[in-house]
Design an enzyme around this catalytic site. Structure first.
Site, PDB file in Angstrom:
ATOM      1  CE  LYS A 107      -4.884   0.417   0.732  1.00  0.00           C
ATOM      2  NZ  LYS A 107      -5.259  -0.858   0.055  1.00  0.00           N
TER       3      LYS A 107
HETATM    4  N1  GLU Z   1      -6.993  -0.542  -2.795  1.00  0.00           N
HETATM    5  C1  GLU Z   1      -8.149  -1.699  -3.076  1.00  0.00           C
HETATM    6  C2  GLU Z   1      -7.657  -2.452  -2.001  1.00  0.00           C
HETATM    7  O1  GLU Z   1      -7.573  -1.823  -0.785  1.00  0.00           O
HETATM    8  C3  GLU Z   1      -7.019  -2.615  -3.796  1.00  0.00           C
HETATM    9  C4  GLU Z   1      -5.607  -2.190  -4.991  1.00  0.00           C
HETATM   10  C5  GLU Z   1      -5.497  -2.595  -6.265  1.00  0.00           C
HETATM   11  O2  GLU Z   1      -6.090  -3.220  -7.061  1.00  0.00           O
HETATM   12  O3  GLU Z   1      -4.295  -3.074  -6.658  1.00  0.00           O
HETATM   13  O4  GLU Z   1      -8.274  -3.613  -2.105  1.00  0.00           O
END
Ligand code: GLU
Length: 420
Positions: A107
């Site tokens: 993240k």
């Molecule tokens: N932000 C999304 C999550 O928390 C997915 C991120 C992505 O597609 O890499 O699962």
């Protein structure tokens, strides 16, 4: 590991400890499963429209590299910290492993309020962030995607900045891009669609008739708005409550969700939407409904309100909406509140991001039907496994889901050794 000092990181660690105890993970394995492999902090100076230079802080955390590259979203939010980013990266690890994706969790993001930046400033800070990240990311190292406060346009700037540096087009460095530059059909809707697919499965198990059910959806971003629309117009559930960061709205006769969405497209938020009563945003969560979908921020279901929830299904569209203290209360209420835990419930986003990455690597293009069919197949498999294990071991759905994820990562670490 004081750089991660943060309440949200502590929460992710507390959740992990519950699983580690349940799986009887030896002490030797616990820290290396829990702590991130890498964490990068960057400083981002940009020219503002008024001629001043403002400096923003950016982060990226790569939780583990055991199963493949790391994967995860990029969050633009004022309060973002290294600790919160690390917690979100850890949750991505268990989420990807539960869905059997060949990824570790990651993240990242920037501590900023994107609603207060002009398009030019947003572009500058997005491009600068990717530029600083170039040494640490790559299609086989770490693949970014969207999260709270970012969208297809931000992903385009990321992809373009990385590609300009490489000297050729690198589609597969980022997911959640517009279809016109190598994004996949169905990515934007994927998380909300997945949430609703799982709600329908839960309704089926509980023998609830959708036509007689009501739903309250907290959050009207990419996840909440698609979930609310899909619940209302596909599943046939009456949506009685919606909210965003500006207002919470309730109407026992049902809210015209399509109208609310059009309003947001025009005005940017729900603040001036008048076709429902304004209610206290915290109280909205404990109002009577069959399905409660927290799809905004973390820790909104806590020790103070978990006993008061009046829903039959709690579908966690957000990451980390329920604290471990609330879990203890919900565990007692297992017969009364059916929890679809976050790492299962909102996995649709990263699953379709995986499809986008695969299509990018192979220069393939799948149709939206193909994407959605494959998404539902993976979610069906995960859902069945989670329910089966929870029943067999008499544990909560969250414990079951996280245990499946943690076990897969641990098994891979044992097979490989100490390096990843
Ligand atoms: N932000 C999304 C999550 O928390 C997915 C991120 C992505 O597609 O890499 O699962």
């Amino acid at each position: 590991m004081s750089i991660y000092n943060d309440d949200v990181f502590q929460m992710a660690c507390d959740q992990f400890k519950v699983i580690a105890d349940y799986l009887e993970i030896p002490n030797n394995d616990r820290d290396r499963l829990m702590y991130p492999k890498r964490a990068v902090a960057v400083t981002l100076p940009i020219h503002m429209d008024d001629g001043t230079v403002q400096t923003f802080q950016g982060y990226r955390v790569q939780h583990h590299l055991t199963l493949g590259p790391t994967k995860g979203g990029t969050r633009f939010a004022p309060s973002l910290s290294m600790g919160e980013t690390a917690a979100l990266a850890m949750w991505m690890s268990w989420k990807c492993a539960l869905a059997n994706l060949p990824y570790g969790g990651a993240k990242g993001g920037i501590a900023c309020d994107p609603t207060k930046l002009s398009t030019k400033e947003l572009e500058a800070v997005s491009r600068r962030y990717m530029q600083e990240m170039i040494p640490f990311v790559g299609p086989h190292t770490d693949i970014m995607g969207p999260d709270m406060g970012t969208n297809e346009q931000v992903m385009s700037w990321f992809m373009d900045t990385y590609s300009v540096y490489q000297g050729y087009c690198v589609n597969e460095i980022v997911t959640g891009k517009p279809v016109s530059i190598g994004g996949t059909e169905g990515r934007r809707e994927a998380t909300g669609r997945g949430v609703v697919y799982l709600i329908e499965r839960a309704m089926d198990m509980l023998k609830l008739d959708p036509a007689k059910c009501t739903a309250i959806v907290q959050g009207f971003g990419n996840v909440g708005s698609v979930a609310a629309l899909s619940l209302a117009y596909k599943t046939g559930v009456k949506v009685v409550g919606i909210s965003d960061a500006t207002v919470a709205l309730y109407n026992p006769n049902g809210i015209d969700v399509a109208k609310a969405e059009q309003h947001v497209m025009k005005k940017g938020n729900l603040r001036a939407f008048t076709e429902a009563d304004r209610v206290d945003p915290n109280e909205m969560l404990t109002m009577p409904c069959d399905v409660l979908v927290p799809s905004a921020v973390d820790r909104v279901i806590h020790a103070g309100n978990a006993a008061k929830l009046k829903c039959r299904i709690l579908a966690e569209g957000a990451n980390g909406p329920t604290t471990p203290e609330a879990d203890l209360i919900l565990n007692e209420r297992w017969d009364d509140v059916f929890v679809i835990p976050d790492i299962l419930c909102n996995a649709g986003g990263v699953i379709v991001s995986y499809f986008e990455w695969v299509q990018g690597l192979q220069a393939f293009m799948w149709s939206e039907t193909e994407v959605t069919d494959k998404l539902f197949r993976i979610l069906e498999h995960s859902f069945t496994q989670v329910i089966k294990r929870a029943k067999a071991h008499k544990v909560s759905h969250r414990t079951s889901a996280m245990a499946i994820g943690v076990e897969r990562v641990m098994k891979a670490k044992h097979a490989r050794g100490l390096f990843p």
